[in-house]
Design a protein around this motif. Structure first.
Motif: not given
Ligand code: GDP
Length: 322
Positions: A73-77
């Motif tokens: 999973a790739v999440l981003a901030v």
């Protein structure tokens, strides 16, 4: 969702990202259910200045990991991103191969404004994807400002992508990012840049050795890689795994995650207090008047703050509206 259905993962994340009070209530109920299922992933932060090659790198690394049987999973901030301009972290078009990979899930950064809000949504999204069986969570962030600290506080291993140009390295050092990094990779080590990248990595490694080991006796390894060519990724991931396993073996992993939970709690209290302060018209009036007096030089900042807090105490002493 437990079966990892991307549609339900997406819906759950939309729910945790929503600021509507009824959605928030539902989201918290969902998170209570999901939390026991979460926590089994390697949580890896990926940072580096825009243009360092983060999306190309994550695309290549992600495909490599799904090829080994992982679910990624790739999440981003990225609180600065908007849906109208600039590149959006975690944008699927920037990770063409991974976004077509059924074993991967990519979620762009929420754009709800404050860093606190974005970080909260991403932490909660992490619970969702872990409960859905993703065993590698990559959290992408830009190499500027406070976002890096926020991401470092939600991952197990923090990976810094750098370039061979010394300017970038110095910039990184100035911002204290080097102190957050657990693994450092000089990226774009390909073609004519390869020799420079190796030289930069050696210099960086030497500088880090002089600084001595950080918490837990870990000295961040410095490697070179090329997201574009896919080279150096195996070695780099080996260091990430070794870092994670070292933390796990000493009990530091669990301790670190517990500390992060406490830190998160404090951040939520702070954010909510500030939000309530800002939302109350009576307090806002007192604050504006106090700030005017500070500007005019007739009130000290400390006394002004006392006055604002006293006004806040008066409104909260009334019937609770929390
Ligand atoms: P980000 O802004 O950090 O996400 O960087 P991107 O992945 O969008 O890449 C920025 C630019 O660098 C693009 O033009 C890429 O084609 C290029 N690039 C990315 N990775 C590499 C690499 O490993 N080697 C080289 N030579 N160029 C790369």
């Amino acid at each position: 969702m437990r079966a990892g259905s991307p549609r339900w993962v997406a819906r759950a994340i939309t729910l945790v990202e929503s600021t509507r009070p009824d959605h928030q209530e539902l989201a918290q109920r969902l998170l209570v259910e999901l939390t026991p299922l979460a926590g089994k992933a390697r949580r890896v932060g990926v940072t580096g200045v825009p243009g360092v090659g983060k999306s190309t790198f994550i695309d290549a690394l992600g495909v490599r990991l799904t090829g080994e049987g992982h679910r990624v999973a790739v999440l981003a901030v990225d609180p600065s991103s908007t849906r109208t301009g600039g590149s959006i972290l975690g944008d699927k078009t920037r990770m063409a191969r991974l976004s077509a990979d059924p074993a991967a899930y990519i979620r762009p950064s929420p754009t709800s404004g404050t860093l606190g809000g974005v970080a909260k949504a991403t932490r909660e999204a992490m619970v969702v994807v872990e409960a859905a069986g993703f065993d590698v969570v990559l959290v992408e962030t830009v190499g500027v400002g406070q976002s890096e600290t926020a991401v470092a506080e939600m991952v197990d291993t923090f990976l810094l992508l750098s370039l061979a140009r010394t300017g970038d390295q110095l910039q990184g050092m100035k911002k204290g990012v080097l102190e957050l990094a657990d693994v450092i990779a000089v990226n774009k080590a390909d073609g004519p840049h390869e020799a420079d990248a190796r030289k930069a990595a050696r210099e960086l490694a030497g500088a880090l050795r002089l600084l001595g080991p950080g918490a837990g006796g870990w000295t961040p390894p410095v490697v070179t890689c090329s997201g574009q060519e896919g080279t150096g990724l195996a070695e780099l991931w080996g260091h990430v795994v070794r870092h994670h396993d070292t933390l796990a073996a000493t009990g530091e992993l669990a301790a670190r995650r517990r500390r992060q939970q406490v830190g998160w709690t404090r951040a939520l209290v702070r954010d909510r207090l500030l939000a309530r302060l800002a939302a109350d018209p009576q307090v806002a009036e007192v604050a504006a008047a106090a700030e005017r007096e500070v500007l005019e030089g007739t009130l000290t900042p400390a006394l002004a703050a006392d006055r604002v807090l006293a006004a806040f105490a008066r409104v909260t002493a009334g019937p609770s509206r929390a």
